[in-house]
Write a protein that holds these residues in place. Sequence first.
Motif, PDB file in Angstrom:
ATOM      1  N   LEU A 160       0.704  -1.192   0.187  1.00 17.20           N
ATOM      2  CA  LEU A 160       0.096  -0.050   0.117  1.00 17.20           C
ATOM      3  C   LEU A 160       0.798   1.374  -0.052  1.00 17.20           C
ATOM      4  CD1 LEU A 160      -2.695  -1.165   2.660  1.00 17.20           C
ATOM      5  CD2 LEU A 160      -2.800  -1.185   0.242  1.00 17.20           C
ATOM      6  N   ASP A 161       0.206   2.287  -0.531  1.00 26.74           N
ATOM      7  CA  ASP A 161       0.818   3.615  -0.295  1.00 26.74           C
ATOM      8  C   ASP A 161       1.105   4.229   1.229  1.00 26.74           C
ATOM      9  OD1 ASP A 161      -1.496   4.462   0.309  1.00 26.74           O
ATOM     10  OD2 ASP A 161      -1.606   6.034  -1.228  1.00 26.74           O
ATOM     11  N   ASN A 162       1.000   3.598   2.075  1.00 28.50           N
ATOM     12  CA  ASN A 162       1.216   3.941   3.337  1.00 28.50           C
ATOM     13  C   ASN A 162       2.347   3.103   3.937  1.00 28.50           C
ATOM     14  OD1 ASN A 162      -0.134   1.749   3.708  1.00 28.50           O
ATOM     15  ND2 ASN A 162      -1.816   2.629   5.148  1.00 28.50           N
ATOM     16  N   ASP A 163       3.104   2.641   3.049  1.00 28.25           N
ATOM     17  CA  ASP A 163       4.337   1.923   3.519  1.00 28.25           C
ATOM     18  C   ASP A 163       4.004   0.515   4.241  1.00 28.25           C
ATOM     19  OD1 ASP A 163       6.139   3.295   2.432  1.00 28.25           O
ATOM     20  OD2 ASP A 163       6.760   4.702   4.048  1.00 28.25           O
TER      21      ASP A 163
ATOM     22  N   ASN B 219      -8.930 -15.874   1.070  1.00 24.66           N
ATOM     23  CA  ASN B 219      -9.115 -14.377   1.168  1.00 24.66           C
ATOM     24  C   ASN B 219      -9.024 -13.926   2.747  1.00 24.66           C
ATOM     25  OD1 ASN B 219      -9.421 -12.038  -0.312  1.00 24.66           O
ATOM     26  ND2 ASN B 219     -11.561 -11.938  -0.154  1.00 24.66           N
ATOM     27  N   GLN B 220      -8.239 -14.299   3.476  1.00 25.85           N
ATOM     28  CA  GLN B 220      -8.422 -13.838   4.731  1.00 25.85           C
ATOM     29  C   GLN B 220      -7.081 -13.367   4.845  1.00 25.85           C
ATOM     30  OE1 GLN B 220     -10.710 -14.274   7.416  1.00 25.85           O
ATOM     31  NE2 GLN B 220     -11.856 -14.936   5.707  1.00 25.85           N
ATOM     32  N   ILE B 221      -6.762 -12.130   5.632  1.00 26.40           N
ATOM     33  CA  ILE B 221      -5.567 -11.392   5.554  1.00 26.40           C
ATOM     34  C   ILE B 221      -5.012 -12.281   6.726  1.00 26.40           C
ATOM     35  CG2 ILE B 221      -4.430  -9.151   6.653  1.00 26.40           C
ATOM     36  CD1 ILE B 221      -6.862  -7.800   5.825  1.00 26.40           C
ATOM     37  N   VAL B 222      -3.561 -12.662   6.457  1.00 21.10           N
ATOM     38  CA  VAL B 222      -2.909 -13.330   7.449  1.00 21.10           C
ATOM     39  C   VAL B 222      -1.819 -12.577   8.271  1.00 21.10           C
ATOM     40  CG1 VAL B 222      -3.341 -15.616   6.215  1.00 21.10           C
ATOM     41  CG2 VAL B 222      -1.533 -14.172   5.483  1.00 21.10           C
ATOM     42  N   ARG B 223      -1.369 -11.620   7.518  1.00 25.04           N
ATOM     43  CA  ARG B 223      -0.112 -10.836   8.111  1.00 25.04           C
ATOM     44  C   ARG B 223      -0.229  -9.541   7.684  1.00 25.04           C
ATOM     45  NH1 ARG B 223       5.576 -11.474   7.047  1.00 25.04           N
ATOM     46  NH2 ARG B 223       5.268 -12.781   5.614  1.00 25.04           N
ATOM     47  N   THR B 224       0.246  -8.424   8.506  1.00 20.89           N
ATOM     48  CA  THR B 224       0.440  -7.197   7.815  1.00 20.89           C
ATOM     49  C   THR B 224       1.776  -6.655   8.379  1.00 20.89           C
ATOM     50  OG1 THR B 224      -1.980  -6.707   8.024  1.00 20.89           O
ATOM     51  CG2 THR B 224      -0.661  -4.909   8.058  1.00 20.89           C
ATOM     52  N   GLU B 225       2.525  -6.006   7.562  1.00 23.49           N
ATOM     53  CA  GLU B 225       3.743  -5.506   7.968  1.00 23.49           C
ATOM     54  C   GLU B 225       4.017  -3.952   7.744  1.00 23.49           C
ATOM     55  OE1 GLU B 225       6.894  -7.652   5.851  1.00 23.49           O
ATOM     56  OE2 GLU B 225       6.331  -9.419   7.074  1.00 23.49           O
ATOM     57  N   GLN B 226       4.356  -3.259   8.759  1.00 21.55           N
ATOM     58  CA  GLN B 226       4.675  -1.836   8.560  1.00 21.55           C
ATOM     59  C   GLN B 226       6.195  -1.862   8.126  1.00 21.55           C
ATOM     60  OE1 GLN B 226       2.268   0.682   8.504  1.00 21.55           O
ATOM     61  NE2 GLN B 226       3.545   2.055   7.814  1.00 21.55           N
ATOM     62  N   LYS B 227       6.327  -0.881   7.146  1.00 20.10           N
ATOM     63  CA  LYS B 227       7.861  -0.906   7.005  1.00 20.10           C
ATOM     64  C   LYS B 227       8.395   0.357   7.827  1.00 20.10           C
ATOM     65  CE  LYS B 227       7.951  -1.621   2.076  1.00 20.10           C
ATOM     66  NZ  LYS B 227       8.053  -0.903   0.563  1.00 20.10           N
ATOM     67  N   TRP B 228       9.702   0.030   8.170  1.00 22.21           N
ATOM     68  CA  TRP B 228      10.451   1.154   8.981  1.00 22.21           C
ATOM     69  C   TRP B 228      10.595   2.561   8.399  1.00 22.21           C
ATOM     70  CZ3 TRP B 228      13.284  -0.099  13.954  1.00 22.21           C
ATOM     71  CH2 TRP B 228      12.982  -0.947  14.526  1.00 22.21           C
ATOM     72  N   ASN B 229      10.564   3.656   8.959  1.00 24.99           N
ATOM     73  CA  ASN B 229      11.103   4.972   8.658  1.00 24.99           C
ATOM     74  C   ASN B 229      12.080   5.179   9.973  1.00 24.99           C
ATOM     75  OD1 ASN B 229      11.506   7.608   7.575  1.00 24.99           O
ATOM     76  ND2 ASN B 229       9.406   8.005   7.574  1.00 24.99           N
ATOM     77  N   VAL B 230      13.271   5.020   9.360  1.00 21.52           N
ATOM     78  CA  VAL B 230      14.136   5.173  10.588  1.00 21.52           C
ATOM     79  C   VAL B 230      14.468   6.568  10.924  1.00 21.52           C
ATOM     80  CG1 VAL B 230      16.789   4.909  10.905  1.00 21.52           C
ATOM     81  CG2 VAL B 230      15.430   3.086   9.665  1.00 21.52           C
ATOM     82  N   SER B 231      14.063   7.580  10.050  1.00 22.00           N
ATOM     83  CA  SER B 231      14.149   8.930  10.385  1.00 22.00           C
ATOM     84  C   SER B 231      13.207   9.516  11.473  1.00 22.00           C
ATOM     85  CB  SER B 231      13.851   9.650   9.051  1.00 22.00           C
ATOM     86  OG  SER B 231      12.712   9.614   8.582  1.00 22.00           O
ATOM     87  N   ASN B 232      12.190   8.693  11.437  1.00 19.26           N
ATOM     88  CA  ASN B 232      10.946   8.956  12.665  1.00 19.26           C
ATOM     89  C   ASN B 232      11.784   8.569  14.072  1.00 19.26           C
ATOM     90  OD1 ASN B 232       9.438  10.253  10.941  1.00 19.26           O
ATOM     91  ND2 ASN B 232       8.297   8.461  10.650  1.00 19.26           N
TER      92      ASN B 232
END
Length: 112
Positions: free
Chosen positions: A76-79, A89-102
């Motif tokens: 997705l566009d929100n990293d 069709n079940q969501i099995v996992r969600t990963e948020q990318k790291w933004n090290v500058s935060n």
Amino acid sequence: MNAKQKIASAIGAGVLLMGGALWFKPKEAQASPHNTAPSISLVQAVETVLAANPGATAIEANLERDRNTLAWEIELDNDTEVYVNANTNQIVRTEQKWNVSNIPFLGEWIPN
């Protein structure tokens, strides 16, 4: 190079080519449980992910094997990367990318 050497070289080259052709025969494709087609389409998977993430936009999608399960990976566009089981069709996992500058202190050390 005389005629006998030329003939011997040609025969040797022919033997090498024939041996290579016999040695490297193409193999028939075999069915595998890992090569199954998904029962959920890409469109269905993207609709599921977007319903769970309102306001987001899908920017990339791939079909891959995730933890020995066939899954759609949708970025997705929100990293965020969301994995949807391609059979249920079940969501099995969600990963948020790291933004090290935060991250406090580390963000100061990273050039812009």
